[in-house]
Scaffold this active site. Structure first.
Site, mmCIF file in Angstrom:
data_model
loop_
_atom_site.group_PDB
_atom_site.id
_atom_site.type_symbol
_atom_site.label_atom_id
_atom_site.label_comp_id
_atom_site.label_asym_id
_atom_site.label_seq_id
_atom_site.Cartn_x
_atom_site.Cartn_y
_atom_site.Cartn_z
ATOM 1 N N ASP A 8 0.880 -1.169 0.000
ATOM 2 C CA ASP A 8 0.000 0.000 0.000
ATOM 3 C C ASP A 8 0.914 1.214 0.000
ATOM 4 O OD1 ASP A 8 -1.640 2.145 0.576
ATOM 5 O OD2 ASP A 8 -2.354 1.368 2.506
ATOM 6 N N LYS A 69 2.703 11.224 -3.456
ATOM 7 C CA LYS A 69 1.682 10.524 -4.236
ATOM 8 C C LYS A 69 0.747 11.492 -4.965
ATOM 9 C CE LYS A 69 -1.794 6.913 -3.471
ATOM 10 N NZ LYS A 69 -2.299 6.004 -2.416
ATOM 11 N N GLU A 168 -7.279 0.608 -4.523
ATOM 12 C CA GLU A 168 -7.297 0.498 -3.065
ATOM 13 C C GLU A 168 -8.631 -0.023 -2.524
ATOM 14 O OE1 GLU A 168 -5.938 4.405 -1.967
ATOM 15 O OE2 GLU A 168 -3.943 3.961 -2.757
ATOM 16 N N ASP A 190 -12.796 5.879 2.701
ATOM 17 C CA ASP A 190 -11.365 5.915 3.042
ATOM 18 C C ASP A 190 -10.951 7.319 3.464
ATOM 19 O OD1 ASP A 190 -8.610 5.982 3.094
ATOM 20 O OD2 ASP A 190 -8.321 4.927 1.199
HETATM 21 P P1 ADP Z 1 -2.923 7.429 3.933
HETATM 22 O O1 ADP Z 1 -3.877 6.450 3.331
HETATM 23 O O2 ADP Z 1 -3.232 8.861 3.615
HETATM 24 O O3 ADP Z 1 -1.484 7.090 3.681
HETATM 25 P P2 ADP Z 1 -3.490 6.373 6.636
HETATM 26 O O4 ADP Z 1 -4.617 5.520 6.281
HETATM 27 O O5 ADP Z 1 -2.267 5.723 7.148
HETATM 28 O O6 ADP Z 1 -3.097 7.425 5.515
HETATM 29 O O7 ADP Z 1 -4.026 7.406 7.736
HETATM 30 C C1 ADP Z 1 -3.192 8.294 8.408
HETATM 31 C C2 ADP Z 1 -4.036 9.197 9.280
HETATM 32 O O8 ADP Z 1 -4.768 8.408 10.220
HETATM 33 C C3 ADP Z 1 -3.199 10.170 10.087
HETATM 34 O O9 ADP Z 1 -3.778 11.471 9.999
HETATM 35 C C4 ADP Z 1 -3.325 9.650 11.504
HETATM 36 O O10 ADP Z 1 -3.261 10.681 12.468
HETATM 37 C C5 ADP Z 1 -4.697 9.027 11.481
HETATM 38 N N1 ADP Z 1 -4.869 8.008 12.525
HETATM 39 C C6 ADP Z 1 -4.153 6.872 12.708
HETATM 40 N N2 ADP Z 1 -4.577 6.203 13.794
HETATM 41 C C7 ADP Z 1 -5.602 6.923 14.319
HETATM 42 C C8 ADP Z 1 -6.465 6.760 15.457
HETATM 43 N N3 ADP Z 1 -6.331 5.725 16.280
HETATM 44 N N4 ADP Z 1 -7.402 7.715 15.671
HETATM 45 C C9 ADP Z 1 -7.526 8.784 14.853
HETATM 46 N N5 ADP Z 1 -6.745 8.993 13.771
HETATM 47 C C10 ADP Z 1 -5.788 8.082 13.510
HETATM 48 MG MG MG Z 2 -4.489 4.875 2.296
#
Ligand code: ADP
Ligand code: MG
Length: 607
Positions: A8, A69, A168, A190
């Site tokens: 991912d 990205k 995705e 998402d």
């Molecule tokens: P992306 O798909 O954009 O790469 P992710 O799916 O990894 O990102 O999401 C990252 C975001 O999720 C960040 O803003 C992070 O602060 C938030 N995040 C991760 N865990 C938690 C949680 N337990 N509660 C709230 N927000 C969270």
């Molecule tokens: Mg993502």
């Protein structure tokens, strides 16, 4: 046989997963972290990727970059919106390929993404104990052909053969096994770090079709962090009279702390924000989940409109949706889950970690390709329609969007002018009626036609998409049998030569460099933890049992020995072991410190 991994490649975080028997699993590093922040930084020793690059975001803003990205497969004209938000400067390498300036370097988005892919590739290799050369990589459902091709290029530059690019939302469904449904409509919501995507999918006998996508490219967890940060900055100014807005290191620390607090509030009703400021002063503020929720509710509500729009585009209403799947770290927030329930009138799936679910699904797809899962067939679909330009700039579609691949189509065309000796075949991708609104993919000429009156020649245009999603276009003059064909690479993008050169250049940052750097860093970390442990033992050694003290002593010696050698992995392992051995000591010290009224100081600040 080497494993095919699932990756991912996220805007905020990237992950790698593999199939462990019948179950997909995410691969963690030695410290147990599964997410690799998609952040890249450079210093005079080379590239820094992931967690340590993230720490440098504010301290080294000119040589650190994130959210690459967003720029994949884009030229400057396509990136006007993104440009406003990128602190680093962007230029154009050639029409259609952006360059990002990082200190003395200028790199394209695929090259930067390749650095992230290399990092996760290396992590997988260390874990699996074998080389990894093949991967399935995920992209958002709305990614067009150049963005997909750019992602493949990134894989090649990183030394990975990208066997399949998977959407995705499709990957998320695979992780939940939803391909086993005979038929159904699935909404994938998402909310990640910087983007929000809603996809409405239809599954029929193992085949996923994207009915509609929508979203907001400038909305995610980062915005919530920003709100919290503003609140803290205001508080600190009131309480301590200090304006930290221009103080990059403090801002960085505040950003990291508020993000952690936000995460804690997904599981707890109340937490405490603790942020050390200069001179031993500490900002403390209890915060309830409800406070956070009212602070950010308007932001979460911004996801409602796109969901409704996507349903409308798919000609569906919420009751037609059979399943809702949550993806993205931010969907761990109870407020987000409630919002999703309100939109779709049902409880969403969240049994699988929303920040891991896409990588897990990519691993499932990898396993299908490797022949591990045989009881199901999974096909990709074309994300956008493909066709050619006809007279007057119209788009004549040969392969409609959502056709399953491999696929092919033929159509007959003719000339418009008497005696015409050649025809231009101009290939486009997109859903609009006029080609000017679609994306040009390639053009070529069918020459040496026999001169005939207009409308007489019969020219057969042939489109085929192979199992890897690459389009081949051919044109044949049926009268003479003359043929012309091309493998269509987006006309905006990196050429094969470019990619080859980038692969060669990437050897500049070969493994030996990486190892040397990792060794230096591991040794520095070892020195720091040894120093801290020694100090902690001096201060609080008497608070713990003698055999515990001995164990700490043994592990310190083991770490010192490792640090004299040159195996950075061994050093890291021993750092982790020492760290574990000192948990009790740290707790005891903390307790005694609290009792002696020094509670506002950190362990490292004690005299
Ligand atoms: P992306 O798909 O954009 O790469 P992710 O799916 O990894 O990102 O999401 C990252 C975001 O999720 C960040 O803003 C992070 O602060 C938030 N995040 C991760 N865990 C938690 C949680 N337990 N509660 C709230 N927000 C969270
Ligand atoms: Mg993502």
């Amino acid at each position: 046989m080497s494993k095919i991994v699932g990756i991912d490649l996220g805007t905020t975080n990237s992950l790698v997963a593999y199939m462990d028997g019948k179950e997909p699993k995410v691969i963690a590093d030695l410290e147990g972290r599964t997410l690799v922040p998609s952040v890249i930084s450079v210093d005079d020793q080379g590239w820094i990727v992931g967690e340590r690059a993230k720490q440098r975001l504010l301290t080294h803003p000119k040589t650190t970059v994130y959210s690459v990205k967003r720029l994949m497969g884009k030229g400057l004209v396509d990136a006007q919106e993104e440009r406003k938000y990128f602190p680093v400067s962007l230029s154009e390498k050639q029409p259609g390929v952006i360059q990002i300036e990082l200190g003395q370097y200028r790199l394209t988005p695929p090259e930067l993404s390749a650095l992230i892919l290399k990092e996760v590739k290396q992590r997988a290799e260390e874990f699996l104990g074998s080389t990894v050369t093949q991967a399935v990589v995920t992209v958002p459902a709305y990614f067009n052909d150049s963005q997909r091709q750019a992602t493949k290029d990134a894989g090649r530059i990183a030394g990975l053969d990208v066997l399949r690019i998977v959407n995705e939302p499709t990957a998320a469904c695979l992780a939940y096994g939803l391909q086993k449904k005979k038929q159904g409509v699935i909404a994938v919501y998402d909310l990640g770090g910087g983007t929000f995507d809603i996809s409405i999918l239809k599954v029929t006998k193992g085949i996923f079709e994207v009915l509609a996508t929508n979203g907001n490219t400038q909305l995610g967890g980062d915005d919530l962090d920003q709100r919290l940060m503003e609140l803290v900055l205001r508080d600190i100014q009131q309480e301590f009279g200090q304006d930290l807005r221009k103080h990059v290191e403090s801002i960085q620390q505040i950003r990291l702390e508020v993000e952690k607090a936000k995460r804690r509030l997904s599981d707890e009703d109340v937490t405490e924000l603790v942020i050390p400021i200069e001179q031993g002063m500490v900002y403390r503020r209890p915060m309830k989940r409800v406070e956070l929720e009212s602070l950010v509710k308007d932001l979460i509500d911004l996801t409602i409109g796109p969901c409704r729009q996507a349903l409308e585009d798919a000609h569906l209403s919420p009751k037609d949706v059979d399943e809702v799947v949550l993806v993205g770290g931010s969907t761990r927030m109870p407020l987000v889950r409630r919002t999703v329930e309100e939109i779709f009138h049902q409880t969403p799936h969240c049994e699988i970690n929303p920040d891991e679910v896409v990588a897990l699904g990519a691993a499932v797809q990898a396993d299908i390709l490797a022949g591990g899962i045989q009881d199901m067939l999974l096909l990709d679909v074309t994300p956008l329609s493909l066709g050619i330009e006809t007279m007057g700039g119209g788009m004549s579609v040969l392969i409609p969007r959502n056709s399953t691949v491999p696929t092919g189509a033929k159509e007959l065309f003719t000339t418009f002018v008497d005696g015409q000796r050649s025809v231009d075949i101009h290939v486009f991708q997109g859903e609009r009626e006029l080609v000017k609104d679609n994306r040009s993919l390639a053009r070529f000429q069918l020459k040496e036609l026999d001169p005939l009156p207009a409308g007489m020649p019969r020219i057969e245009v042939n489109f085929t998409i192979d199992a890897n999603g690459i389009l081949h276009v051919g044109a044949k003059d049926l009268r003479s049998g003359r043929e012309q064909s091309v493998e269509v690479k987006p006309s905006y993008g990196l050429s094969d030569d470019d990619v080859t050169r980038m692969i060669q250049e990437s050897f500049k940052f070969a493994k030996s460099d990486m190892d040397a750097r990792q060794l230096i860093e591991a040794r520095n970390e070892a020195a720091t933890i040894l120093r801290h442990t020694e100090r902690a033992l001096n201060q609080g050694g008497q608070l713990i049992e003698p055999d515990e003290r001995d164990r700490i002593g043994d592990r310190m010696t083991a770490l010192k020995t490792a640090a004299e050698g040159d195996d950075h992995r061994l050093i890291r392992e021993r750092i982790v072991q020492l760290d574990k051995a000192t948990v009790r000591l740290a707790e005891s010290l903390m307790e005694s410190t609290l009792q002696s009224g020094l509670k506002d100081k950190k362990l490292s600040e004690l005299p």
